[in-house]
Design an enzyme around this catalytic site. Sequence first.
Site, PDB file in Angstrom:
ATOM      1  N   ALA A 114      25.815  84.571  21.447  1.00 24.22           N
ATOM      2  CA  ALA A 114      26.355  83.849  20.286  1.00 24.22           C
ATOM      3  C   ALA A 114      27.854  83.599  20.410  1.00 24.22           C
ATOM      4  O   ALA A 114      28.346  82.560  19.982  1.00 24.22           O
ATOM      5  CB  ALA A 114      26.065  84.641  19.010  1.00 24.22           C
ATOM      6  N   GLU A 115      28.573  84.555  20.988  1.00 25.14           N
ATOM      7  CA  GLU A 115      30.027  84.456  21.048  1.00 25.14           C
ATOM      8  C   GLU A 115      30.520  83.481  22.122  1.00 25.14           C
ATOM      9  O   GLU A 115      31.368  82.651  21.860  1.00 25.14           O
ATOM     10  CB  GLU A 115      30.653  85.840  21.304  1.00 25.14           C
ATOM     11  N   SER A 116      30.032  83.659  23.359  1.00 25.14           N
ATOM     12  CA  SER A 116      30.605  82.891  24.469  1.00 25.14           C
ATOM     13  C   SER A 116      29.586  82.125  25.294  1.00 25.14           C
ATOM     14  O   SER A 116      29.976  81.429  26.230  1.00 25.14           O
ATOM     15  CB  SER A 116      31.359  83.843  25.408  1.00 25.14           C
TER      16      SER A 116
END
Length: 189
Positions: free
Chosen positions: A68-70
């Site tokens: 989800a983040e990167s």
Amino acid sequence: MKLLTFLLLFSVCILAARVLEMLKIEILQPVLTRLHIPAPKFTLNEIIAAAAQKHQISPAFVKSIIAAESGFSQAAVSPKGAVGLMQLMPETAREFGADPSVPEQNIDAGAHYLSWLLQRYAGKRDALKRAIAAYNAGPGAVERYRGIPPYRETRTYVTRVLRFYKKYEPTYTLASLQLPRKRPNKSLG
């Protein structure tokens, strides 16, 4: 006579040291360079599994945050300055003693932070969702709103992470079934 002997021995020692230094640089160094065997690189899944085990959280959860983040990019930098796979803010990385540009340190620090968040919200209703929301919006926002903040970005983020978690959890459950089980230590006697 003693002075002459001393000077002679001193000169021999200096000469021997220089000869050894030349041997080391001209003969041994090229041999050692040829014999150098680099350590194998760890896969991303191995790094995730090690960090998750160290901080006693699910590897699927860590992997879900990374997705989800990167999107699994170690070069990712957010507009707010978050760095790497788990998008650590520089101050958070410093707090956990990590260089966020080094994947192993980034994932270890991120897993440590996730573990801390899970412990913080343990026993609360929707503890997992609160930890995810706090990873995105900060623990202060979760406390202020007594749960997931009403920010669209955070609510979307929680949903995305849970979707990834649902996707990755069966993989890790199957993998854990294939690992050899530890036998209990039996006492002698």
